[in-house]
Every structure is written in C-alpha cells, then in structure tokens.
Design a protein around this motif. Structure first.
Motif, PDB file in Angstrom:
ATOM      1  N   LYS A   8       0.763  -1.174  -0.283  1.00  0.00           N
ATOM      2  CA  LYS A   8       0.391  -0.408  -0.413  1.00  0.00           C
ATOM      3  C   LYS A   8       0.945   1.214  -0.245  1.00  0.00           C
ATOM      4  O   LYS A   8       1.321   1.115   0.969  1.00  0.00           O
ATOM      5  CB  LYS A   8      -1.243   0.345   1.520  1.00  0.00           C
ATOM      6  N   LEU A   9       0.361   1.901  -1.046  1.00  0.00           N
ATOM      7  CA  LEU A   9       1.256   3.372  -1.470  1.00  0.00           C
ATOM      8  C   LEU A   9       0.774   4.115  -1.252  1.00  0.00           C
ATOM      9  O   LEU A   9      -0.227   4.831  -2.096  1.00  0.00           O
ATOM     10  CB  LEU A   9       2.231   2.879  -2.515  1.00  0.00           C
ATOM     11  N   LYS A  10       1.336   5.570  -0.577  1.00  0.00           N
ATOM     12  CA  LYS A  10       0.263   6.432  -0.013  1.00  0.00           C
ATOM     13  C   LYS A  10       1.235   7.750  -1.486  1.00  0.00           C
ATOM     14  O   LYS A  10       2.577   7.349  -1.372  1.00  0.00           O
ATOM     15  CB  LYS A  10       0.861   7.446   1.027  1.00  0.00           C
ATOM     16  N   LEU A  11       0.066   7.751  -2.161  1.00  0.00           N
ATOM     17  CA  LEU A  11       0.526   9.405  -3.318  1.00  0.00           C
ATOM     18  C   LEU A  11       0.954  10.416  -2.422  1.00  0.00           C
ATOM     19  O   LEU A  11       0.233  11.465  -2.108  1.00  0.00           O
ATOM     20  CB  LEU A  11      -0.301   9.187  -4.139  1.00  0.00           C
ATOM     21  N   ASN A  12       2.157  11.277  -2.579  1.00  0.00           N
ATOM     22  CA  ASN A  12       2.219  12.766  -2.380  1.00  0.00           C
ATOM     23  C   ASN A  12       1.745  13.319  -3.008  1.00  0.00           C
ATOM     24  O   ASN A  12       2.292  13.887  -4.341  1.00  0.00           O
ATOM     25  CB  ASN A  12       3.506  12.566  -1.722  1.00  0.00           C
ATOM     26  N   THR A  13       0.462  13.552  -4.148  1.00  0.00           N
ATOM     27  CA  THR A  13       0.233  14.425  -5.371  1.00  0.00           C
ATOM     28  C   THR A  13      -0.033  15.506  -5.408  1.00  0.00           C
ATOM     29  O   THR A  13      -0.880  16.445  -3.804  1.00  0.00           O
ATOM     30  CB  THR A  13      -1.364  14.045  -6.076  1.00  0.00           C
ATOM     31  N   THR A  14       0.405  16.664  -6.307  1.00  0.00           N
ATOM     32  CA  THR A  14      -0.376  18.049  -6.469  1.00  0.00           C
ATOM     33  C   THR A  14      -1.471  18.007  -6.926  1.00  0.00           C
ATOM     34  O   THR A  14      -2.375  17.385  -7.114  1.00  0.00           O
ATOM     35  CB  THR A  14       0.884  18.308  -7.397  1.00  0.00           C
ATOM     36  N   PRO A  15      -1.901  19.108  -6.163  1.00  0.00           N
ATOM     37  CA  PRO A  15      -3.956  19.977  -6.851  1.00  0.00           C
ATOM     38  C   PRO A  15      -4.080  18.953  -7.827  1.00  0.00           C
ATOM     39  O   PRO A  15      -5.158  18.351  -8.481  1.00  0.00           O
ATOM     40  CB  PRO A  15      -3.733  21.344  -6.924  1.00  0.00           C
ATOM     41  N   GLU A  16      -2.810  19.523  -9.396  1.00  0.00           N
ATOM     42  CA  GLU A  16      -2.920  19.159 -10.447  1.00  0.00           C
ATOM     43  C   GLU A  16      -3.031  17.859 -10.701  1.00  0.00           C
ATOM     44  O   GLU A  16      -4.526  17.761 -11.425  1.00  0.00           O
ATOM     45  CB  GLU A  16      -2.043  19.925 -11.523  1.00  0.00           C
ATOM     46  N   GLN A  17      -1.998  17.211 -10.084  1.00  0.00           N
ATOM     47  CA  GLN A  17      -2.128  15.388  -9.838  1.00  0.00           C
ATOM     48  C   GLN A  17      -3.331  14.739  -9.552  1.00  0.00           C
ATOM     49  O   GLN A  17      -3.467  14.004 -10.556  1.00  0.00           O
ATOM     50  CB  GLN A  17      -1.086  14.967  -9.509  1.00  0.00           C
TER      51      GLN A  17
END
Length: 410
Positions: A8-17
């Motif tokens: 289980k990997l947590k994705l650290n996204t930007t608002p656009e992503q």
C-alpha cells in the motif's frame, strides 16, 4: 514457491495531479457501468474477448480512456459476470437439493460499479522511477508522483520483486490516493525434512486464537478487549440503519470503516504473533467452510436464536487464516487446512468424543471416559496439532500432502 503480497503506497500528489487521477478514476468507473449494461442487454455476456471486440471503440470515443485501460474494462466486467453466473448455477443446485428456497437475484439487473477503484497494468499503465517515484497514466498523459509506504515493501519494489497489476484506490474521508501494488516474492519450497515443528491453531470468540505446539507450549490470544468494541459498532450500526436518514447513512459509512480497520488490525497483530513460532513449522488451521451453517441454531426465529447466529458471524476468521498463511511463508513456515470436525469435543488423551465432554458448552473440557480436564480451546488446538502431525507423517511417507496447502497472498 511464490508468495503474493499487496504493498500500500501513499501518493503525494499536487492539486493538478490529484484532479487528473480523480478524473481518470471516474471515467474508468463510468466505462465499467457502460460495458456492464451492454453485457446485460446482450444475454448477460461474460466472455471478455467478445465484450472487448464489441465495446472497445466506444470506450475510447466516449470516455477517452487509453488503450490498455480500455482493454482492462471488459476483462473486469467479464470476470464479474462469470462470478455471478457461478453463484446462479450453485443456487440452482442448492434449490434442487432442498438446501435453500431463495432464488439468487444477482443477475436480475445489470451489476452497478460504485467504487471508482482503477486497475493499472505494470509497465503499460504505470512504472516505478528512482527516488521513490511512480509514473502513472491518466486521461491527460502520464504524471510522476512521489510515494511513501512500509519500508519492507518499498525495499522489495526497489530490489527486484516481481511486480504485477495495481489498483488506484481513493480514500474519500481523507481525500488521499493510494496505489495498491501486487508483489510476488520467491520462498523456499517446503519439505518434510525441513518442516519438523508442528503447531495447531484453534479460533473462536472468547479467544480469537489459541496455539498449541506438540512439545506442550501454548499461547492464548484473547479477544476480551477487542470483541466488546466490535459489538458496540454492531449495535451502533443497527441503530443507524434503522434511522435511515442521510446523516445517519454518512455516519454509518464512517462507523463501518472504523469497525473494519479495528478487525483487520487485530487480525494482523494476532497472525504476526502466531507465525513467530520456531521457523520452518507446519501450522494447522481448521477447515472452516460452511462453519456458520454447521454451528447456528436452526430451529425457531426468536431473539435468542438471532443473537446466537450473530455471535458466529462477528469475526472474519477467513481473513485471520489468510494472514497466517502468507506470513507463515515469509517466516519459512507453511499453513495447511485440517478437518475441524469435533476438535473441541474429542479427548486428546484417550480419543473419546461426545458433546458431554464440554459441560454447558463452557471453557472447561472434562472427558467423560478418562476424566482428563483442560481448557476447551486448548484441547481444540492440541487436536488440530495432532491432526497436522498425522498429515506431516503421511507427507513424509508418500511425498504428497493429503490436504491442499493453504497459501493465500494479500
């Protein structure tokens, strides 16, 4: 032997992503529902190849999905219809045999896909980059997103584990994306010469698990603190369901998630303690298929019967068994299924079996033949351990396991 894990990997996204991933998820869900409606309208079709030939171009044009995702959608819908058809056929057999009078209604209307969980194929829809980054395909092209996760899982990804398909899961309350990646790792093939230690595991509600070794060692894993919390959630869920308002429904979703995480975490803790036996052990688990049908009260519809039936449905013992199985392989052990019939009523000393060995169905076991007295759950664990030992002896003599090894990856 291969063991399958889920990282289980947590994705650290930007608002656009974040917006791009969410848009892709919803488009994938809408395409699933479109193909489901098409399959239902054309004879409840379950053939993935025919579904893909008929809907591929429309999926690309209407939902703008990339080619690989457009291929994954019919496969997923076809697998769902195959599962439903299997349930329909099994229900028809059970009705013919008189086991049930209810008709399975899963195919009375087209299945609706509510969860926006998105399936990715490795090296086609997503790939891993250096410095803990992953490249993920969206409707607007690929995005490169940093990720974090359990250190051991991250190490497996970076050091050559066989990576399979993944699912993009959205945690709506936390507004957070996670990538659930399938990992296959190689483990040594078990042999009777390497797996010399034998253990038995008995599961129940008073004690979630009791472990017994052939040398006499035993371990009790109590549910005294956890089960009352689960019961509290069950009572609260019942009141919210009865109320039925929109706010009650929102609260119900939060409560159900909290209850699920409580049970899952407890099963993880208990299974981790169980597999910390001596390495290269053969761990016996009860074969619990149809356990609810065998143990529930069949006569009457009073409150006492309903309460008794609920008692046997409170805990996910299948989940606990699956966790023990895959963790055992990681600790160079192996879990197998043994017959669960009369494990708590048979005397481990003289073999006498009867219901009277459990006075008032309590925690005390008293053999009516030899007066052997012991904790009832420990008796069950010892009987399972002895049945596991018999399987090991047969394995050593014939070279084949008399029961199928229970090896379920997460």
């Amino acid at each position: 032997m291969q063991t399958v894990l889920t990282a289980k990997l947590k994705l650290n996204t930007t608002p656009e992503q974040f917006k791009a991933l969410r848009t892709t998820q919803l488009a994938y869900r809408d395409s699933l529902n479109y193909v489901s409606q098409y399959a239902f309208a054309h004879g409840k079709m379950s053939n993935a190849v025919r579904l893909q030939d008929a809907t591929y171009e429309e999926i690309r044009l209407r939902f703008h999905l990339p080619s690989q995702m457009a291929c994954s959608v019919p496969r997923q819908v076809g697998a769902s219809y195959k599962t439903l058809w299997t349930k329909v056929k099994n229900n028809a057999v059970h009705r013919k045999e008189g086991k049930t009078k209810k008709r399975y209604k899963g195919l009375d209307k087209a299945p609706t896909f509510i969860s926006p969980t998105l399936t990715y194929q490795y090296k086609k829809d997503y790939t891993f980059k250096k410095e803990q980054q992953v490249s993920i395909l969206t409707l607007e092209g690929r995005v490169i997103v940093p990720y974090t996760g359990y250190n051991k899982h991250v190490a497996l990804i970076q050091r050559g584990a066989e990576i399979g398909a993944s699912k993009l899961w959205y945690d709506k309350p936390k507004k957070q994306f996670y990538l659930l990646v399938s990992l296959a790792i190689e483990t040594a093939d078990p042999t009777p010469e390497t797996h010399k230690q034998v253990a038995g595991v008995d599961v129940g509600m008073r004690y979630l698990a009791v472990t017994a070794m052939m040398q006499g060692d035993c371990t009790f894993h109590s549910g005294k603190q956890i089960v009352p919390k689960a019961n509290h959630y069950a009572r609260l869920r019942k009141r919210l369901q009865k109320k039925g308002t929109r706010s009650a429904t929102r609260r119900l979703v939060a409560i159900s998630g909290r209850e699920r995480r409580l049970k899952q975490n407890t099963n993880h803790v208990v299974s981790k303690r169980i597999v910390q036996q001596p390495p290269q052990s053969l761990i016996g688990l009860e074969h619990l298929t149809d356990i609810r049908e065998r143990t529930k009260r069949r006569k009457g519809k009073n409150a006492k019967q309903r309460k008794a039936n609920r008692t046997f449905s409170k805990w996910s013992f299948a989940e606990l068994h699956s966790m023990i199985a895959y963790k055992a392989l990681l600790h160079r052990s192996m879990a197998i299924k043994v017959d669960a019939n009369s494990t708590s009523q048979a005397c481990p000393k003289c073999g006498h079996t009867c219901k009277e060995n459990r006075p008032h169905k309590g925690l005390l076991f008293v053999c009516q033949n030899c007066q052997y007295t012991l904790h009832a759950d420990l008796v069950g664990a010892r009987n399972i351990a002895m049945r596991t030992l018999l399987i090991r002896q047969d394995w050593r003599g014939t070279g084949l396991l008399s029961v199928r090894a229970f090896c379920v990856g997460r």
